[in-house]
Motif scaffolding. Structure first.
Motif, PDB file in Angstrom:
ATOM      1  N   PRO A 263     -50.256  21.292  44.635  1.00  0.00           N
ATOM      2  CA  PRO A 263     -48.991  21.847  44.124  1.00  0.00           C
ATOM      3  C   PRO A 263     -47.911  20.801  43.870  1.00  0.00           C
ATOM      4  CG  PRO A 263     -49.863  23.249  45.870  1.00  0.00           C
ATOM      5  CD  PRO A 263     -50.749  22.033  45.817  1.00  0.00           C
ATOM      6  N   SER A 264     -47.849  19.757  44.694  1.00  0.00           N
ATOM      7  CA  SER A 264     -46.805  18.751  44.518  1.00  0.00           C
ATOM      8  C   SER A 264     -46.935  18.019  43.187  1.00  0.00           C
ATOM      9  CB  SER A 264     -46.830  17.732  45.664  1.00  0.00           C
ATOM     10  OG  SER A 264     -48.046  17.010  45.664  1.00  0.00           O
ATOM     11  N   SER A 265     -48.154  17.906  42.682  1.00  0.00           N
ATOM     12  CA  SER A 265     -48.386  17.233  41.406  1.00  0.00           C
ATOM     13  C   SER A 265     -47.847  18.063  40.241  1.00  0.00           C
ATOM     14  CB  SER A 265     -49.878  16.958  41.209  1.00  0.00           C
ATOM     15  OG  SER A 265     -50.143  16.384  39.950  1.00  0.00           O
ATOM     16  N   VAL A 266     -47.881  19.380  40.379  1.00  0.00           N
ATOM     17  CA  VAL A 266     -47.347  20.262  39.344  1.00  0.00           C
ATOM     18  C   VAL A 266     -45.824  20.125  39.289  1.00  0.00           C
ATOM     19  CG1 VAL A 266     -47.111  22.654  38.565  1.00  0.00           C
ATOM     20  CG2 VAL A 266     -49.243  21.878  39.623  1.00  0.00           C
ATOM     21  N   GLY A 286     -56.417  25.295  45.569  1.00  0.00           N
ATOM     22  CA  GLY A 286     -56.825  26.008  46.775  1.00  0.00           C
ATOM     23  C   GLY A 286     -55.812  27.032  47.229  1.00  0.00           C
ATOM     24  N   ALA A 287     -54.593  26.962  46.682  1.00  0.00           N
ATOM     25  CA  ALA A 287     -53.534  27.887  47.066  1.00  0.00           C
ATOM     26  C   ALA A 287     -52.577  28.061  45.896  1.00  0.00           C
ATOM     27  CB  ALA A 287     -52.782  27.338  48.282  1.00  0.00           C
ATOM     28  N   PRO A 288     -51.827  29.166  45.865  1.00  0.00           N
ATOM     29  CA  PRO A 288     -50.858  29.387  44.782  1.00  0.00           C
ATOM     30  C   PRO A 288     -49.785  28.302  44.778  1.00  0.00           C
ATOM     31  CG  PRO A 288     -51.256  31.419  45.999  1.00  0.00           C
ATOM     32  CD  PRO A 288     -51.897  30.315  46.774  1.00  0.00           C
ATOM     33  N   THR A 289     -49.249  28.038  43.588  1.00  0.00           N
ATOM     34  CA  THR A 289     -48.202  27.038  43.430  1.00  0.00           C
ATOM     35  C   THR A 289     -46.936  27.718  42.901  1.00  0.00           C
ATOM     36  OG1 THR A 289     -49.822  25.321  42.932  1.00  0.00           O
ATOM     37  CG2 THR A 289     -47.551  24.898  42.282  1.00  0.00           C
ATOM     38  N   THR A 290     -45.822  27.472  43.557  1.00  0.00           N
ATOM     39  CA  THR A 290     -44.549  28.053  43.143  1.00  0.00           C
ATOM     40  C   THR A 290     -43.710  26.983  42.443  1.00  0.00           C
ATOM     41  OG1 THR A 290     -44.575  29.583  45.019  1.00  0.00           O
ATOM     42  CG2 THR A 290     -42.460  29.218  43.925  1.00  0.00           C
ATOM     43  N   VAL A 291     -43.258  27.291  41.236  1.00  0.00           N
ATOM     44  CA  VAL A 291     -42.417  26.354  40.483  1.00  0.00           C
ATOM     45  C   VAL A 291     -41.209  27.098  39.931  1.00  0.00           C
ATOM     46  CG1 VAL A 291     -44.397  24.925  39.832  1.00  0.00           C
ATOM     47  CG2 VAL A 291     -43.606  26.725  38.279  1.00  0.00           C
ATOM     48  N   ASP A 292     -40.214  26.337  39.524  1.00  0.00           N
ATOM     49  CA  ASP A 292     -39.033  26.894  38.881  1.00  0.00           C
ATOM     50  C   ASP A 292     -39.338  27.099  37.403  1.00  0.00           C
ATOM     51  OD1 ASP A 292     -36.616  27.554  37.831  1.00  0.00           O
ATOM     52  OD2 ASP A 292     -35.540  25.782  38.553  1.00  0.00           O
ATOM     53  N   TRP A 293     -39.631  28.324  37.012  1.00  0.00           N
ATOM     54  CA  TRP A 293     -40.035  28.600  35.634  1.00  0.00           C
ATOM     55  C   TRP A 293     -38.906  28.393  34.636  1.00  0.00           C
ATOM     56  CZ3 TRP A 293     -44.582  30.033  33.096  1.00  0.00           C
ATOM     57  CH2 TRP A 293     -45.731  30.024  33.919  1.00  0.00           C
ATOM     58  N   SER A 294     -37.668  28.312  35.097  1.00  0.00           N
ATOM     59  CA  SER A 294     -36.565  28.032  34.169  1.00  0.00           C
ATOM     60  C   SER A 294     -36.692  26.646  33.561  1.00  0.00           C
ATOM     61  CB  SER A 294     -35.214  28.175  34.888  1.00  0.00           C
ATOM     62  OG  SER A 294     -35.101  27.258  35.952  1.00  0.00           O
ATOM     63  N   ILE A 296     -39.542  25.393  32.552  1.00  0.00           N
ATOM     64  CA  ILE A 296     -40.507  25.556  31.462  1.00  0.00           C
ATOM     65  C   ILE A 296     -39.862  26.216  30.248  1.00  0.00           C
ATOM     66  CG2 ILE A 296     -42.648  26.744  30.809  1.00  0.00           C
ATOM     67  CD1 ILE A 296     -43.424  26.465  33.856  1.00  0.00           C
ATOM     68  N   GLY A 297     -39.027  27.216  30.501  1.00  0.00           N
ATOM     69  CA  GLY A 297     -38.434  27.951  29.400  1.00  0.00           C
ATOM     70  C   GLY A 297     -37.055  27.473  29.013  1.00  0.00           C
ATOM     71  N   ASP A 298     -36.067  27.827  29.815  1.00  0.00           N
ATOM     72  CA  ASP A 298     -34.670  27.630  29.435  1.00  0.00           C
ATOM     73  C   ASP A 298     -34.264  26.171  29.340  1.00  0.00           C
ATOM     74  OD1 ASP A 298     -31.993  28.739  28.957  1.00  0.00           O
ATOM     75  OD2 ASP A 298     -31.513  27.801  30.872  1.00  0.00           O
ATOM     76  N   ARG A 299     -34.803  25.324  30.209  1.00  0.00           N
ATOM     77  CA  ARG A 299     -34.332  23.944  30.263  1.00  0.00           C
ATOM     78  C   ARG A 299     -35.105  22.979  29.376  1.00  0.00           C
ATOM     79  NH1 ARG A 299     -34.145  23.019  36.539  1.00  0.00           N
ATOM     80  NH2 ARG A 299     -34.125  20.826  35.887  1.00  0.00           N
ATOM     81  N   LYS A 300     -36.419  23.141  29.264  1.00  0.00           N
ATOM     82  CA  LYS A 300     -37.199  22.132  28.534  1.00  0.00           C
ATOM     83  C   LYS A 300     -38.054  22.684  27.395  1.00  0.00           C
ATOM     84  CE  LYS A 300     -37.525  18.631  32.194  1.00  0.00           C
ATOM     85  NZ  LYS A 300     -38.431  17.716  32.938  1.00  0.00           N
ATOM     86  N   GLU A 301     -38.252  23.991  27.331  1.00  0.00           N
ATOM     87  CA  GLU A 301     -39.115  24.588  26.300  1.00  0.00           C
ATOM     88  C   GLU A 301     -40.445  23.841  26.184  1.00  0.00           C
ATOM     89  OE1 GLU A 301     -39.048  25.776  21.602  1.00  0.00           O
ATOM     90  OE2 GLU A 301     -37.112  25.763  22.637  1.00  0.00           O
ATOM     91  N   LEU A 302     -41.185  23.857  27.274  1.00  0.00           N
ATOM     92  CA  LEU A 302     -42.437  23.105  27.354  1.00  0.00           C
ATOM     93  C   LEU A 302     -43.611  23.887  26.773  1.00  0.00           C
ATOM     94  CD1 LEU A 302     -42.135  21.774  31.031  1.00  0.00           C
ATOM     95  CD2 LEU A 302     -41.579  20.546  28.913  1.00  0.00           C
ATOM     96  N   ASP A 303     -44.603  23.156  26.314  1.00  0.00           N
ATOM     97  CA  ASP A 303     -45.911  23.728  26.007  1.00  0.00           C
ATOM     98  C   ASP A 303     -46.774  23.580  27.258  1.00  0.00           C
ATOM     99  OD1 ASP A 303     -45.246  24.351  23.409  1.00  0.00           O
ATOM    100  OD2 ASP A 303     -46.084  22.506  22.569  1.00  0.00           O
ATOM    101  N   ILE A 304     -47.162  24.695  27.862  1.00  0.00           N
ATOM    102  CA  ILE A 304     -48.030  24.682  29.040  1.00  0.00           C
ATOM    103  C   ILE A 304     -49.433  25.032  28.574  1.00  0.00           C
ATOM    104  CG2 ILE A 304     -48.475  25.632  31.324  1.00  0.00           C
ATOM    105  CD1 ILE A 304     -45.894  24.066  31.177  1.00  0.00           C
ATOM    106  N   LEU A 305     -50.358  24.117  28.774  1.00  0.00           N
ATOM    107  CA  LEU A 305     -51.707  24.251  28.226  1.00  0.00           C
ATOM    108  C   LEU A 305     -52.741  24.211  29.349  1.00  0.00           C
ATOM    109  CD1 LEU A 305     -50.883  21.624  25.555  1.00  0.00           C
ATOM    110  CD2 LEU A 305     -51.472  23.978  24.952  1.00  0.00           C
ATOM    111  N   GLY A 306     -53.595  25.209  29.382  1.00  0.00           N
ATOM    112  CA  GLY A 306     -54.703  25.189  30.328  1.00  0.00           C
ATOM    113  C   GLY A 306     -55.891  24.444  29.750  1.00  0.00           C
TER     114      GLY A 306
END
Length: 361
Positions: A263-266, A286-294, A296-306
């Motif tokens: 998670p720290s790498s994300v 191995g476990a869920p990762t919690t991030v600040d989704w703002s 991804i959207g409001d601040r940087k408008e990122l492309d998140i690609l799997g």
């Protein structure tokens, strides 16, 4: 009838009966060759992090109160394997006894919407070698390739060590391709294990403006440098976010590829990537990762690609391992006989400094 060759009735195999019961069998039933099948004698099988997590009982494989079990025991693990043809079904054309072949890890159904529109690696049933009894894997002397297996030829001149990297490097290629790297991009790859190193050596072929690799293990960073990284940093010793900001005049990296599963790498990647950047997520967590989704959207408008598996990648990987354009030296660091599977699994964790560990037959 055109059923050529013959497979013994029994074989040595590692069999997963339950998450708490992996057993080495001396005389396990060998696969039978149907009219549309190919049987190979396994030459070697790499041990993947997924194999280890499955062996440790991870819920994503065995299920829990939220998700059903995906595996179908008893099954033979292993999806990073290859070998020589020893039996060919009567309906199979284009192959001969002795041919050296490998198949994509997924066994597509050929009928679902994803298979029909060319996205076979996202096949809805999603059966993969080494996790279901219908598609036993390579930790056994013999393996059956069914009709829908996606097969590639392996040159006889290729070493076992190099051939073991076809599957992981195929996954690396797909992840890098998802990032659409250009020669103007500052690229960060987080994680320099086997998959990360495959990403490094393939990314080098795309000639990015700067190729930066992060890992907590200095020995892995040394190998990344050898494989083409311009800069390597240990996040345990360096403030990598600040270093990236300094390098890019405060903007951040253009592409961040996450290959650690931590998670720290994300969180680190979301902090160091520029506005409108491309974030590629490859890992299994191995476990869920919690991030600040703002971010991804409001601040940087990122492309998140799997990134999942290695579609259409094997022929390219095989060709470029053979012509030495992809670095492989020293990645497969240790090989064990199938009887030593417990020791092999221990070394595959990396606790002794290994990259890729394999079983050989």
């Amino acid at each position: 009838m055109r059923n050529k060759g013959e497979t013994p009735k029994t074989m040595k195999a590692l069999v997963a009966y339950d998450k708490d019961r992996y057993v080495f069998e001396h005389e396990y039933p060998a696969p039978e060759c149907g009219s549309d099948d190919i049987i190979i004698k396994t030459e070697a099988c790499g041990i993947c992090a997924g194999d280890l997590k499955c062996n440790h009982g991870a819920a994503m494989f065995w299920g829990d109160e939220v998700q059903p079990s995906w595996v179908k025991p008893p099954f033979i693990p292993g999806h990073e394997f290859f070998g020589h043809i020893v039996e060919i079904g009567e309906n199979v054309e284009g192959y001969e006894l002795g041919d050296r072949i490998i198949a994509d890890q997924i066994v597509p159904c050929g009928k679902c919407r994803f298979c029909k529109d060319g996205h076979y690696w996202m096949c809805q049933p999603h059966n993969i070698f080494g996790f279901q009894k219908e598609n036993n894997g390579g930790m056994a002397e013999y393996v059956r390739y069914p009709q829908t297996a996606v097969i590639s030829r392996v040159p006889d001149t290729m070493s076992i060590e190099d051939a073991l990297l076809i599957e992981p490097y195929g996954c690396s290629k797909h992840a890098v391709d998802r990032g659409n790297i250009t020669n103007e991009d500052v690229v960060v790859i987080s994680g320099a294990g086997t998959l990360g190193l495959g990403m490094v050596t393939y990314s080098r072929m795309k000639n990015p403006k700067k190729l930066i690799v992060l890992d907590m293990v200095d020995e892995r960073l040394e190998k990344a440098k050898e494989f083409g990284a311009d800069i390597v940093w240990n996040p345990g010793k360096v403030n990598v976010v600040k270093e990236i900001e300094t390098l890019t005049e405060g903007y951040g990296c253009d592409v961040y590829i996450e290959a650690t599963g931590h998670p720290s790498s994300v969180i680190q990647g979301l902090s160091m990537i520029r506005k409108l950047g491309r974030f590629v997520e490859f890992s299994v967590f191995g476990a869920p990762t919690t991030v600040d989704w703002s971010i991804i959207g409001d601040r940087k408008e990122l492309d998140i690609l799997g990134s999942h598996l290695s579609p259409y990648a094997f022929p390219f990987i095989i060709e470029n391992i053979e012509n030495k354009k992809l670095g492989t030296k020293g990645v497969v660091s240790r090989k064990f006989k199938i009887e030593e599977w417990e020791k092999a699994f221990e070394y595959a964790t990396g606790k002794h400094g290994d990259f890729k560990v394999a079983l050989v037959f």
